[in-house]
Design a protein around this motif. Structure first.
Motif, PDB file in Angstrom:
ATOM      1  N   TYR A   1      -5.498  18.158   9.557  1.00 50.62           N
ATOM      2  CA  TYR A   1      -5.096  17.102   8.632  1.00 50.62           C
ATOM      3  C   TYR A   1      -3.933  16.299   9.215  1.00 50.62           C
ATOM      4  CZ  TYR A   1      -3.774  14.834   4.251  1.00 50.62           C
ATOM      5  OH  TYR A   1      -3.471  13.908   3.282  1.00 50.62           O
TER       6      TYR A   1
ATOM      7  N   PHE B   1      -0.039  11.668   2.004  1.00 47.30           N
ATOM      8  CA  PHE B   1      -0.515  12.742   2.871  1.00 47.30           C
ATOM      9  C   PHE B   1      -0.071  14.065   2.253  1.00 47.30           C
ATOM     10  CE2 PHE B   1       0.302   9.080   5.690  1.00 47.30           C
ATOM     11  CZ  PHE B   1      -0.988   8.871   6.145  1.00 47.30           C
TER      12      PHE B   1
ATOM     13  N   TYR C   1       0.819  -1.205   0.000  1.00 47.33           N
ATOM     14  CA  TYR C   1       0.000   0.000   0.000  1.00 47.33           C
ATOM     15  C   TYR C   1       0.856   1.260   0.000  1.00 47.33           C
ATOM     16  CZ  TYR C   1      -3.563  -3.349   1.206  1.00 47.33           C
ATOM     17  OH  TYR C   1      -4.408  -4.427   1.181  1.00 47.33           O
TER      18      TYR C   1
ATOM     19  N   GLU D   1      -3.344   9.598  13.175  1.00 47.53           N
ATOM     20  CA  GLU D   1      -4.306   8.536  13.485  1.00 47.53           C
ATOM     21  C   GLU D   1      -4.267   7.440  12.419  1.00 47.53           C
ATOM     22  OE1 GLU D   1      -8.210  10.135  14.115  1.00 47.53           O
ATOM     23  OE2 GLU D   1      -7.492  11.546  15.631  1.00 47.53           O
ATOM     24  N   LYS D   2      -4.187   7.845  11.165  1.00 47.91           N
ATOM     25  CA  LYS D   2      -4.169   6.867  10.081  1.00 47.91           C
ATOM     26  C   LYS D   2      -2.885   6.050  10.099  1.00 47.91           C
ATOM     27  CE  LYS D   2      -6.327   6.831   5.829  1.00 47.91           C
ATOM     28  NZ  LYS D   2      -6.706   7.455   4.569  1.00 47.91           N
ATOM     29  N   ILE D   3      -1.758   6.676  10.355  1.00 50.45           N
ATOM     30  CA  ILE D   3      -0.491   5.943  10.454  1.00 50.45           C
ATOM     31  C   ILE D   3      -0.569   4.945  11.608  1.00 50.45           C
ATOM     32  CG2 ILE D   3       1.958   6.165  11.045  1.00 50.45           C
ATOM     33  CD1 ILE D   3       1.915   8.818   9.428  1.00 50.45           C
ATOM     34  N   ASN D   4      -1.107   5.365  12.739  1.00 50.02           N
ATOM     35  CA  ASN D   4      -1.272   4.456  13.879  1.00 50.02           C
ATOM     36  C   ASN D   4      -2.196   3.295  13.540  1.00 50.02           C
ATOM     37  OD1 ASN D   4       0.516   5.654  15.685  1.00 50.02           O
ATOM     38  ND2 ASN D   4      -1.016   7.124  16.350  1.00 50.02           N
ATOM     39  N   TRP D   5      -3.217   3.544  12.730  1.00 53.28           N
ATOM     40  CA  TRP D   5      -4.119   2.486  12.280  1.00 53.28           C
ATOM     41  C   TRP D   5      -3.318   1.410  11.549  1.00 53.28           C
ATOM     42  CZ3 TRP D   5      -5.410   0.230   7.684  1.00 53.28           C
ATOM     43  CH2 TRP D   5      -6.563  -0.552   7.649  1.00 53.28           C
ATOM     44  N   TYR D   6      -2.472   1.832  10.624  1.00 52.46           N
ATOM     45  CA  TYR D   6      -1.630   0.879   9.885  1.00 52.46           C
ATOM     46  C   TYR D   6      -0.708   0.113  10.841  1.00 52.46           C
ATOM     47  CZ  TYR D   6      -2.738   2.521   5.131  1.00 52.46           C
ATOM     48  OH  TYR D   6      -3.364   2.810   3.944  1.00 52.46           O
TER      49      TYR D   6
ATOM     50  N   GLU E   1       0.292   5.287   1.008  1.00 50.54           N
ATOM     51  CA  GLU E   1      -0.593   6.280   1.626  1.00 50.54           C
ATOM     52  C   GLU E   1       0.039   7.646   1.419  1.00 50.54           C
ATOM     53  OE1 GLU E   1      -3.933   7.443   2.960  1.00 50.54           O
ATOM     54  OE2 GLU E   1      -3.623   5.304   3.383  1.00 50.54           O
TER      55      GLU E   1
ATOM     56  N   SER F   1      -5.142  13.915  11.799  1.00 57.06           N
ATOM     57  CA  SER F   1      -5.796  12.791  11.136  1.00 57.06           C
ATOM     58  C   SER F   1      -4.760  11.843  10.528  1.00 57.06           C
ATOM     59  CB  SER F   1      -6.744  13.319  10.054  1.00 57.06           C
ATOM     60  OG  SER F   1      -7.288  12.281   9.311  1.00 57.06           O
ATOM     61  N   MET F   2      -3.681  12.419   9.988  1.00 57.09           N
ATOM     62  CA  MET F   2      -2.594  11.627   9.409  1.00 57.09           C
ATOM     63  C   MET F   2      -1.966  10.725  10.471  1.00 57.09           C
ATOM     64  SD  MET F   2       1.012  13.027   7.839  1.00 57.09           S
ATOM     65  CE  MET F   2       1.599  13.494   9.457  1.00 57.09           C
TER      66      MET F   2
END
Length: 72
Positions: free
Chosen positions: A24, A16, A12, A30-35, A14, A27-28
């Protein structure tokens, strides 16, 4: 997503693109932590790309990173 005949798993990217915007950027993170929480390893099965208003992206460097990601 990246699929390659040499790699049995999907990789993947991603992107940013507004990291100088505070909301933003939050949110970035949070998204990195999700991965990361799901076992993704940057440079192995996910590539994070960043851009701000003051810094562009170096296409040749990105292509090298994608090449490496597909061949890991």
């Amino acid at each position: 997503t990246l699929d390659h005949h040499r790699s049995p798993k999907t990789k993947y990217i991603e992107y940013f693109g507004m990291i100088d915007n505070e909301d933003y950027a939050n949110s970035m993170v949070e998204k990195i932590n999700w991965y990361l929480d799901r076992g993704f390893v940057p440079g192995k099965n996910v590539l994070f790309l960043y851009e701000s208003a003051s810094s562009g992206m170096d296409l040749s460097a990105i292509l090298l990173q994608i090449y490496y990601l597909l061949n890991v």
